[in-house]
Motif scaffolding. Structure first.
Motif, PDB file in Angstrom:
ATOM      1  N   GLY A  64       0.826  -1.215   0.000  1.00 50.60           N
ATOM      2  CA  GLY A  64       0.000   0.000   0.000  1.00 50.60           C
ATOM      3  C   GLY A  64       0.854   1.256   0.000  1.00 50.60           C
ATOM      4  O   GLY A  64       0.588   2.214  -0.734  1.00 50.60           O
ATOM      5  N   ALA A  65       1.910   1.250   0.822  1.00 49.84           N
ATOM      6  CA  ALA A  65       2.831   2.391   0.861  1.00 49.84           C
ATOM      7  C   ALA A  65       3.539   2.548  -0.477  1.00 49.84           C
ATOM      8  O   ALA A  65       3.794   3.669  -0.934  1.00 49.84           O
ATOM      9  N   MET A  66       3.842   1.424  -1.118  1.00 52.74           N
ATOM     10  CA  MET A  66       4.507   1.475  -2.419  1.00 52.74           C
ATOM     11  C   MET A  66       3.604   2.120  -3.462  1.00 52.74           C
ATOM     12  O   MET A  66       4.031   3.002  -4.212  1.00 52.74           O
ATOM     13  N   ILE A  67       2.340   1.707  -3.485  1.00 52.62           N
ATOM     14  CA  ILE A  67       1.407   2.276  -4.467  1.00 52.62           C
ATOM     15  C   ILE A  67       1.225   3.776  -4.226  1.00 52.62           C
ATOM     16  O   ILE A  67       1.229   4.585  -5.162  1.00 52.62           O
ATOM     17  N   GLY A  68       1.074   4.156  -2.953  1.00 49.10           N
ATOM     18  CA  GLY A  68       0.932   5.572  -2.625  1.00 49.10           C
ATOM     19  C   GLY A  68       2.163   6.364  -3.016  1.00 49.10           C
ATOM     20  O   GLY A  68       2.058   7.486  -3.539  1.00 49.10           O
ATOM     21  N   GLY A  69       3.345   5.783  -2.790  1.00 48.13           N
ATOM     22  CA  GLY A  69       4.578   6.459  -3.155  1.00 48.13           C
ATOM     23  C   GLY A  69       4.712   6.640  -4.656  1.00 48.13           C
ATOM     24  O   GLY A  69       5.155   7.696  -5.128  1.00 48.13           O
ATOM     25  N   VAL A  70       4.321   5.626  -5.432  1.00 49.45           N
ATOM     26  CA  VAL A  70       4.388   5.708  -6.892  1.00 49.45           C
ATOM     27  C   VAL A  70       3.466   6.815  -7.397  1.00 49.45           C
ATOM     28  O   VAL A  70       3.868   7.650  -8.230  1.00 49.45           O
ATOM     29  N   ILE A  71       2.230   6.849  -6.904  1.00 55.65           N
ATOM     30  CA  ILE A  71       1.268   7.880  -7.336  1.00 55.65           C
ATOM     31  C   ILE A  71       1.789   9.270  -7.002  1.00 55.65           C
ATOM     32  O   ILE A  71       1.723  10.200  -7.822  1.00 55.65           O
ATOM     33  N   CYS A  72       2.320   9.425  -5.798  1.00 55.73           N
ATOM     34  CA  CYS A  72       2.835  10.729  -5.359  1.00 55.73           C
ATOM     35  C   CYS A  72       4.002  11.179  -6.227  1.00 55.73           C
ATOM     36  O   CYS A  72       4.045  12.324  -6.695  1.00 55.73           O
ATOM     37  N   GLN A  73       4.957  10.282  -6.474  1.00 55.65           N
ATOM     38  CA  GLN A  73       6.142  10.656  -7.251  1.00 55.65           C
ATOM     39  C   GLN A  73       5.817  10.875  -8.720  1.00 55.65           C
ATOM     40  O   GLN A  73       6.429  11.720  -9.374  1.00 55.65           O
ATOM     41  N   ALA A 107      12.056   8.425  -9.527  1.00 55.33           N
ATOM     42  CA  ALA A 107      11.965   6.967  -9.417  1.00 55.33           C
ATOM     43  C   ALA A 107      12.776   6.435  -8.238  1.00 55.33           C
ATOM     44  O   ALA A 107      12.373   5.464  -7.579  1.00 55.33           O
ATOM     45  N   PHE A 108      13.915   7.065  -7.969  1.00 53.39           N
ATOM     46  CA  PHE A 108      14.781   6.595  -6.885  1.00 53.39           C
ATOM     47  C   PHE A 108      14.757   7.536  -5.683  1.00 53.39           C
ATOM     48  O   PHE A 108      15.699   7.570  -4.899  1.00 53.39           O
ATOM     49  N   PHE A 109      13.645   8.245  -5.547  1.00 51.59           N
ATOM     50  CA  PHE A 109      13.486   9.193  -4.443  1.00 51.59           C
ATOM     51  C   PHE A 109      13.584   8.498  -3.086  1.00 51.59           C
ATOM     52  O   PHE A 109      14.168   9.027  -2.142  1.00 51.59           O
ATOM     53  N   ARG A 110      13.026   7.294  -2.984  1.00 53.51           N
ATOM     54  CA  ARG A 110      13.049   6.580  -1.705  1.00 53.51           C
ATOM     55  C   ARG A 110      14.467   6.204  -1.292  1.00 53.51           C
ATOM     56  O   ARG A 110      14.750   6.063  -0.105  1.00 53.51           O
ATOM     57  N   LEU A 149      16.498  -2.074   2.890  1.00 59.22           N
ATOM     58  CA  LEU A 149      15.305  -1.215   2.892  1.00 59.22           C
ATOM     59  C   LEU A 149      15.319  -0.262   1.702  1.00 59.22           C
ATOM     60  O   LEU A 149      14.323  -0.134   0.975  1.00 59.22           O
ATOM     61  N   LYS A 150      16.438   0.417   1.493  1.00 54.05           N
ATOM     62  CA  LYS A 150      16.514   1.393   0.417  1.00 54.05           C
ATOM     63  C   LYS A 150      16.515   0.721  -0.960  1.00 54.05           C
ATOM     64  O   LYS A 150      15.868   1.216  -1.894  1.00 54.05           O
ATOM     65  N   LEU A 151      17.212  -0.399  -1.087  1.00 56.62           N
ATOM     66  CA  LEU A 151      17.296  -1.078  -2.377  1.00 56.62           C
ATOM     67  C   LEU A 151      15.941  -1.629  -2.795  1.00 56.62           C
ATOM     68  O   LEU A 151      15.476  -1.384  -3.920  1.00 56.62           O
ATOM     69  N   MET A 152      15.281  -2.358  -1.905  1.00 55.35           N
ATOM     70  CA  MET A 152      13.993  -2.957  -2.256  1.00 55.35           C
ATOM     71  C   MET A 152      12.922  -1.887  -2.452  1.00 55.35           C
ATOM     72  O   MET A 152      12.123  -1.953  -3.382  1.00 55.35           O
ATOM     73  N   GLY A 153      12.914  -0.889  -1.552  1.00 56.75           N
ATOM     74  CA  GLY A 153      11.931   0.184  -1.684  1.00 56.75           C
ATOM     75  C   GLY A 153      12.085   0.938  -2.992  1.00 56.75           C
ATOM     76  O   GLY A 153      11.093   1.306  -3.635  1.00 56.75           O
ATOM     77  N   SER A 154      13.339   1.137  -3.426  1.00 58.71           N
ATOM     78  CA  SER A 154      13.583   1.846  -4.686  1.00 58.71           C
ATOM     79  C   SER A 154      13.144   1.022  -5.887  1.00 58.71           C
ATOM     80  O   SER A 154      12.532   1.549  -6.821  1.00 58.71           O
ATOM     81  N   ILE A 155      13.452  -0.271  -5.865  1.00 58.94           N
ATOM     82  CA  ILE A 155      13.083  -1.138  -6.992  1.00 58.94           C
ATOM     83  C   ILE A 155      11.565  -1.202  -7.142  1.00 58.94           C
ATOM     84  O   ILE A 155      11.024  -1.111  -8.253  1.00 58.94           O
TER      85      ILE A 155
END
Length: 265
Positions: free
Chosen positions: A22-31, A67-70, A109-115
């Motif tokens: 859910g956080a991933m989808i929200g982050g994608v929409i925001c970015q 894309a790599f903001f996270r 955390l950063k690698l998976m979240g970014s991918i």
């Protein structure tokens, strides 16, 4: 044996990050929203005023930054909580180096979240018209160099994050130092304004700082602003900062452990 232990820590944190869809989808929409806004602003800036840097390169720069903001701003909130409550004492009993343990955690955390965020965002940007989306790399060699530089830049940002947490062990409040670090990273990594648009005299200084190694350097290799022949120099600067920041973090954490006082019972 320690390598296997660190690999297990990395794998567990990787799997934990996958659960936050859910956080991933929200982050994608925001970015994606911010990416479209920024590209629109640059189109307005370029309208009727040709610039030395093609609009395709600027839009690509913007989308890769989003894309790599996270990778820039994500932090280990669990560690910050353990520092405040004193629960970090339990981690001292682990048969692992404490700095290495948390370095591997933040790396996963950063690698998976970014991918998870970068793949759908870049697919979306690739479907946009020319000058609005992301362009293909100038060559296969440039792509390989950019990916290598991105991974080394990830090591730099993880080292910066652990220095922040090392300072938090002394202040007990991560908000101040984290805010300063986030401001420096967003400004000097090119996230707010592409560093390619800064005056050349400024770029000579900014591009040598550790923040520019995170995303600006890999993107310049991707877009061809840096030629492949320039890649060894970029990687050398990145590796230098990765070792320097990592060494500073190790010394800071080691001193913290020697003076660590856990209150309670």
């Amino acid at each position: 044996m320690k390598i296997k232990a660190y690999a297990s820590v990395f794998r567990m944190r990787w799997k934990m990050e996958i659960q936050y869809r859910g956080a991933m989808i929200g982050g994608v929409i925001c970015q994606v929203f911010f990416g479209l806004i920024l590209v629109s602003l640059y189109h307005a800036l370029y309208d009727g005023k040709p610039q030395s840097i093609p609009m395709e390169s600027v839009s690509t720069y913007v989308w890769l930054q989003q894309a790599f903001f996270r990778m820039l701003l994500s932090s280990d909130s669990e560690l910050a909580g353990k520092i405040r409550t004193g629960d970090i004492a339990y981690d001292l009993s682990r048969p692992l180096n404490l700095y290495g343990y948390y370095y591997v955690r933040i790396l996963a955390l950063k690698l998976m979240g970014s991918i998870m965020r970068a793949v759908p965002m870049l697919l979306f940007a690739a479907c946009l018209p020319k000058g609005w989306g992301v362009m293909l790399p100038v060559s296969g060699g440039a792509l390989c160099c950019a990916i290598t530089a991105l991974l080394v830049g990830l090591c730099c940002v993880c080292a910066l994050e652990n220095i922040t947490m090392g300072i938090t062990m002394r202040t007990l409040d991560p908000k101040g130092i984290q805010s300063i670090l986030n401001l420096l990273m967003m400004t000097l990594s090119g996230n707010l304004l592409p560093l390619t648009l800064f005056p050349d005299s400024w770029q000579k200084v900014i591009t040598m700082l550790p923040y520019a190694q995170l995303l600006d350097a890999p993107i310049r290799l991707y877009t061809g602003v840096y030629a492949i022949t320039f890649a060894p120099r970029v990687l050398l600067v990145q590796v230098m900062w990765a070792f320097l920041l990592g060494g500073m973090g190790v010394l800071l954490w080691r001193r913290n452990q020697h003076r660590l006082i856990i209150q309670g019972g």
